[in-house]
Design a protein around this motif. Structure first.
Motif, mmCIF file in Angstrom:
data_model
loop_
_atom_site.group_PDB
_atom_site.id
_atom_site.type_symbol
_atom_site.label_atom_id
_atom_site.label_comp_id
_atom_site.label_asym_id
_atom_site.label_seq_id
_atom_site.Cartn_x
_atom_site.Cartn_y
_atom_site.Cartn_z
ATOM 1 N N ASP A 264 0.914 -1.126 0.011
ATOM 2 C CA ASP A 264 -0.116 -0.076 0.025
ATOM 3 C C ASP A 264 0.801 1.147 -0.022
ATOM 4 O OD1 ASP A 264 -2.298 1.719 0.014
ATOM 5 O OD2 ASP A 264 -3.079 0.748 2.089
ATOM 6 N N GLU A 265 0.366 2.511 -0.154
ATOM 7 C CA GLU A 265 1.224 3.756 0.234
ATOM 8 C C GLU A 265 1.453 3.886 1.467
ATOM 9 O OE1 GLU A 265 -0.184 7.181 -2.119
ATOM 10 O OE2 GLU A 265 -1.686 5.951 -2.720
ATOM 11 N N GLY A 266 2.680 4.166 1.803
ATOM 12 C CA GLY A 266 3.273 4.445 3.210
ATOM 13 C C GLY A 266 3.287 3.318 4.119
ATOM 14 N N ILE A 267 3.487 2.080 3.457
ATOM 15 C CA ILE A 267 3.822 0.867 4.524
ATOM 16 C C ILE A 267 5.293 1.020 4.928
ATOM 17 C CG2 ILE A 267 4.148 -1.597 4.500
ATOM 18 C CD1 ILE A 267 1.205 -0.683 4.729
ATOM 19 N N THR B 154 4.797 0.846 -1.324
ATOM 20 C CA THR B 154 5.842 -0.004 -0.428
ATOM 21 C C THR B 154 5.172 -1.166 0.145
ATOM 22 O OG1 THR B 154 5.770 1.507 1.369
ATOM 23 C CG2 THR B 154 7.495 1.774 -0.037
#
Ligand code: ZN
Lengths: 794, 335
Positions: B213-216, B300
């Motif tokens: 996901d975004e921001g993992i 990420t």
């Protein structure tokens, strides 16, 4: 990788104990799997010399020796057979201690006084299997050390050896200096390279090197050492090799191995006088070219392989193993040291193709640093000059057609912190990278990083992130719970739910779940009577199976269930009810061009005193009921594994869902099971496809049902299902339920006939049925049974 | 009349069965009973005496009726008690069992793990056991000459098709067909060419996990696996992440949990280290994201994998892996 701490400490200034170093390195990425201590428990063991050795007067296999330990001469009895007068040996004095808590006391052996013990290498804690033949199963024979010298001091025995698990991305850590660098970075201590000074003689180096296959050999460095004297290497060097698990051989070979352990660069030594015109040519092998390698085996080569050759013949398999024709022997005088760098995939390919792995090949195939070659060659020359009595000739050969370029990376510290979920100050990142010998330049918000030549694994930002994270410490990164991510719903798909439900139903029916392997052999199919042309024989074959009987991917679960049934029967398990849910592999065509179908299959098996055909059928019917599968038909199965009269194929319309029934007596004989066994195989994927567990409500009946029983006599081979069908068809919508309650054969029933009795429930949803109405329908059923099936009312 | 009552009272009190009560009822109150007889004899009385006598007679009837009922109840109670007394069962004898089957211990462990991750928003993905070499290696950043391939003794079917050596190919298949956010686990069979012994088997079971996901962050990886460890091994469990290497993650880690047998003091189960290695994990390698069609600049993720067989053995203290595949009913029925 075995690393002696005393050796390590030559390159890194560290003063901590073995456990602290091991823990620190493990947490920074070099996992320590064990620590072995040497010399710790040894006391009062000294160097002695046997001055007299005589047979024991009372025992044939014992000797009585007089041993000079400098201060005095001791009489010692020994059972060893490998010693003679004049040998230097370790002597455990009265009161000495040895590894494993052994204490030595003076005493009498068969009436002769013994004032201590002569020690073997094993008794000093060394691995005897690495020693030459004459040292094994006997006393450890030493070089002439001063008499009475403490053995720990003489052998430099005291040490801790760490065993590392080195991951394949870090071939640089397969060396003492590699681990020393990691140690320095982990503990923020300083690292120093070994000091190397080569004393060259006057004479010019006569050797020439030509690299023809520049795509397979990137660098070739060589030096010549003249007039060496082959003999044992110094004891301290042998001890270091022993502690690293390497067999000491002679001074020249030991030096090459020593340098390999220390710097990570495999070296080879050729007998220069056997190299034609002293000209080394690095080229591809000719098709069919032959070479006898150092292990004495003749190898047939092809042009994909790299050889080291002279002007007329191959003299080594580059990076894999040297040739016998140029081997160092006791009569070798002049030596060429090879320190080269090869293409890793080619080494891997050659060693795989020839089935030949060596310490060198396993290092080269991980990819080594070409920049270390010169240093390694110089180190070897230095040591040979000192310990092999030779002269290093003037000049080093260095063929390096295309020098390696340095990797330069740009990273953004803020991005790295965001990725890790950490808050590491840029200054700390820089410090970490510098401790790992990266050069770092701050450029605005970003860092420009020059990767050191020995770190070929670092090629992109992600690699830098890992370096920073592991030295910052994974456990110093704060835990979080995906606070930036979108919420997702965790749930099972419908078919996953149905699969779980299937398991639950089978468990509720009292079946235990089993798990078996996926491989079968032709023999398994033979045992369950599968004919040669059966589709079950069309199985996916493994190229490299563990054995013929495990070479196929199973197409049926039946043999496995029968194996398990046998295991249990033979162990006197009286009742057996089991199921397995697993995949069978059904290829569309062979050899495979696309992936085979993997069909989830239910396998059921049972035996026991209350188990019969209808027990397993009941389980299957229960499953269908729970799954909401209606309209299933059972027809006689024609499967060779099953009893022809006691097995059924399950049909849903045209679709076959599976087979079950009693196992054929021939098959049971093959499995050596003397009781009836009932098995079944059902296609779970189809069950899931046909399942209907959506529930709908219908109002409960308002009007009463009328129950009437009927018993008719029919032919023995008429299926009960047929009678039921006629009843249902005739009775139409007023029939709510039909239940078979008795099947009877015997007195009053003619031979070849049977009586079947049903209860029939009549009900209308609109009104109360009158007796007359019910009688009318019931009579028409009786009539239809007679007319259509010849069934007579009983 | 008083005499009659006393006589009845005396007789009724002696009665000890329901039949006796019934015959006494007839004797005194029945159509030909004593009281009726007395009442019949009332004809000889004066008319003004009749109501008085009648009233007395009714009172006497009522009284007798009452004692009869009372005594009857008492006797009924006694008889019930007597009957129940002889009906006493040996309640230590076994019940009639409805035999419920036993799930294989590995399935039980897997179920437990699944439950934890379902609760954390994960779904379950499945993939083929006979797999393209591409998905098992290349797409996982492990090209032909990668040294990591040496660690895995692979069963091949053709040069392009093999028996998957890990459940990780399902990661790639999932990323190829799903857009982030991705949160899946994928349990399944995997194969490596090891002869079977107490700790190795050519067929074993793994479970893969993947989040993209975004921001993992790596902190998320640690947080999620920490929760898993606490839920599965107990709230007091501590975890430790050590750097490791996998071709398809970077940074890569191995997670140790504090030994659940000794709590970390050191015992036989943990090899006297206090820690047990439980799983491998890491941040999904940007090359893997890229090859699966996911932009590593934007997204990420992290991935992890654990061995179900090994965890089952650890959890139940099973010392030989072969027991899991032998299927002795006496073994399975222990779980
Ligand atoms: Zn423990």
């Amino acid at each position: 990788m075995l690393v002696s701490l005393s050796w390590l400490k030559e390159f890194v200034d560290i003063n901590k104990d073995a456990n602290t170093i091991a823990d620190g390195l493990t947490m920074s990425g070099s996992k320590v799997e064990g620590i072995k201590s040497y010399g710790k428990e040894i006391s009062n063991v000294v160097v002695g010399k046997i001055i007299l050795l005589e047979k024991h007067p009372n025992a044939n296999k014992l000797w009585v020796g007089i041993v000079d330990i400098g201060s005095e001469k001791l009489q010692i009895v020994t059972g060893a057979q490998n010693i003679k007068a004049g040998d230097y040996i370790p002597v455990a004095l009265h009161g000495a201690t040895l590894p494993g808590g052994v204490k030595i006391k003076r005493g009498k052996l068969r009436g002769v006084e013994s004032n201590g013990m002569m020690c073997s290498a094993e008794e000093l804690g060394l691995d005897e299997s690495l020693l030459p033949e004459y040292q094994r199963n006997g006393i450890f024979i030493l070089p002439p050390f001063p008499l009475g010298m403490d053995i720990n001091e003489a052998l430099q025995l005291k040490d801790d050896v760490l065993e590392f698990e080195i991951t394949p991305n870090r071939p640089d850590c397969l060396s003492i200096i590699g681990i020393a660098r990691e140690t320095a970075a982990t503990f923020r201590k300083s690292f120093k390279m070994p000091v190397i000074e080569v004393k060259e003689g006057e004479e010019e180096n006569p050797a020439k090197v030509t690299i023809e296959a520049t795509d397979l050999c990137f660098r070739y460095v060589a030096r010549v050492v003249k007039n060496v004297k082959i003999g044992p290497s110094p004891m301290w060097m042998q001890m270091r090799l022993l502690k690293a698990g390497i067999r000491p051989i002679n001074n020249v070979v030991d030096v090459t191995n020593y340098v390999m352990l220390e710097l990570g660069q495999p070296l080879h030594a050729f007998d220069l006088d056997k190299v034609k015109n002293k000209h080394i040519i690095v080229r591809r092998a000719k098709e069919g070219e032959r070479l006898v390698t150092l292990d004495g085996k003749e190898r047939v080569l092809d042009s994909s392989m790299l050889v080291i050759a002279d002007e007329e013949k191959a003299i080594g398999l580059g990076g894999v193993m040297g040739g016998e024709n140029t081997e160092i022997t006791d009569s070798t005088v002049n030596i060429l040291i090879e320190s080269a760098n090869f293409k890793r995939s080619n080494i891997r390919h050659t060693s795989k193709k020839l089935g030949l792995r060596s310490e060198a090949s396993s290092r080269f195939e991980k990819g080594l640093d070409p920049e270390i070659t010169v240093l390694a060659c110089e180190r070897a020359a230095q040591l040979m000059d000192k310990y092999c009595g030779g002269t290093v000739l003037k000049g080093i050969v260095d063929e390096y057609p295309k020098p390696m370029e340095k990797t330069v990376l740009t990273v953004n510290p803020e991005r790295i912190n965001r990725f890790l979920g950490a808050n590491i100050p840029t200054s700390e990142m820089i410090e970490i990278l510098k401790s790992l010998e990266f050069e770092v330049v701050e450029k605005g918000e970003e860092l420009e990083i020059m990767v050191p030549h020995f770190r070929k694994d670092v090629t992109m930002e992600a690699d830098i992130v890992e370096e920073i994270a592991r030295l910052f410490g994974y456990n110093n990164i704060e835990d979080s719970l995906m606070k930036n991510a979108q919420t997702t719903l965790g749930s099972l798909t419908k078919s996953q739910q149905l699969e779980e439900k299937t398991r639950e139903v089978l468990l509720a029916c009292g079946l235990n779940e089993i798990v078996t392997m996926s491989f079968m052999g032709e023999k398994d199919l033979d045992k369950i009577n599968i004919p040669q042309d059966s589709p079950f024989r069309k199985a996916v074959r493994i190229i490299n199976p563990l054995g013929e009987d495990q070479s196929l991917m199973r197409t049926t679960l039946l043999p496995f269930m029968l194996n398990v049934a046998y295991t249990n029967y033979s162990r006197k398990v009286e009742e057996f009810k089991a199921f397995e849910v697993s995949r069978v592999f059904l290829p569309k065509e062979l050899p495979l061009t696309e992936l085979p179908q993997e069909v989830k299959t239910i396998s059921i098996g049972m035996y026991g005193k209350d188990v019969d055909f209808y027990t397993i059928k009941g389980v299957i019917e229960t499953l269908f009921e729970v799954m909401g599968i209606e309209g299933v038909e059972y027809v006689r199965a024609q499967e060779p594994s099953y009893h022809p009269g006691r097995s059924a194929k399950i049909l849903l319309g045209e679709e076959a869902l599976g087979v079950f029934g009693e196992i054929h007596p021939d098959v049971l004989e093959n499995y050596d099971i003397p009781v009836r066994v009932y098995c079944g195989e059902i296609n779970l994927d189809k069950i899931i496809e046909c399942a209907n567990i959506e529930k709908k409500y219908t109002s409960l009946p308002k009007y009463p049902a009328v129950e009437r029983d009927i018993a008719v006599v029919v032919d023995e081979d008429l299926f009960v299902k047929e009678v039921e069908r006629v009843i249902r068809e005739t009775g139409g919508k007023f029939i709510e339920k039909i239940e078979l309650f008795d099947v009877y054969r015997g007195p009053n029933i003619p031979e070849g006939k049977k009586s079947v009795a049903f209860s029939i429930w009549y009900r209308s949803r609109e009104r109360t049925l009158t007796d007359e109405e019910v009688n009318e329908i019931h009579d028409s059923i009786v009539e239809a049974l007679d007319r259509r099936l010849g069934a007579k009312l009983r | 009349m008083k005499k009659l009552y006393e006589e009845a009272q005396k007789e009724i009190s002696k009665a000890d069965s329901l039949q006796q009560i019934e015959s006494l009822r007839v004797k005194y109150l029945g159509k030909k009973g004593k009281l009726t007889q007395i009442l019949r004899g009332m004809g000889s009385l004066k008319p003004e005496e009749r109501p008085i006598i009648g009233q007395i007679a009714n009172e006497v009837r009522e009284k007798i009726e009452n004692i009869l009922t009372e005594t009857k109840n008492k006797i009924a109670q006694l008889e019930k008690e007597k009957k129940m007394k002889i009906e006493y069962l040996d309640i230590t004898m076994p019940g009639k069992l409805y035999k419920y089957g036993h799930k294989h211990p590995m399935t039980q462990v897997l179920d437990e793990i699944k439950k934890i991750f379902l609760g954390l928003g994960f779904s379950i993905a499945e993939g083929p056991e006979i797999e393209f070499t591409y998905y098992n290696f290349e797409a996982l950043n492990t090209p032909e000459d990668h040294p990591a391939r040496d660690l895995q003794d692979t069963f091949y079917i053709t040069s392009d098709i093999l028996l998957r050596t890990q459940t990780s190919p399902v990661q790639v298949r999932t990323m190829e067909k799903t857009k982030p956010p991705i949160r899946v686990i994928s349990p399944g069979r995997v194969y490596r060419s090891d002869e079977i012994d107490a700790t190795h088997s050519p067929v074993f079971h793994q479970m893969e996990g993947l989040v993209v996901d975004e921001g993992i962050t790596m902190g998320d990886l640690k947080g999620v696996l920490n929760i898993f460890a606490k839920k599965f091994f107990g709230e007091d469990t501590r975890t430790k992440f050590r750097p490791h290497f996998f071709p398809f993650t970077e940074p890569s880690a191995e997670m140790d949990v504090s030994c659940f047998a000794c709590g970390g003091k050191g015992c036989r189960v943990c090899g006297y280290t206090g820690w047990i290695e439980i799983l491998g994990a890491g941040m999904v390698h940007p090359n893997v994201l890229k090859m699966s069609g996911i932009d590593p600049e934007k997204y990420t993720g992290f991935a992890f994998g654990l061995g179900i067989d090994r965890i089952t053995m650890l959890k139940y203290g099973i010392e030989d892996l072969r027991l899991l595949f032998e299927n002795d009913m006496r073994f399975i029925e222990q779980f």
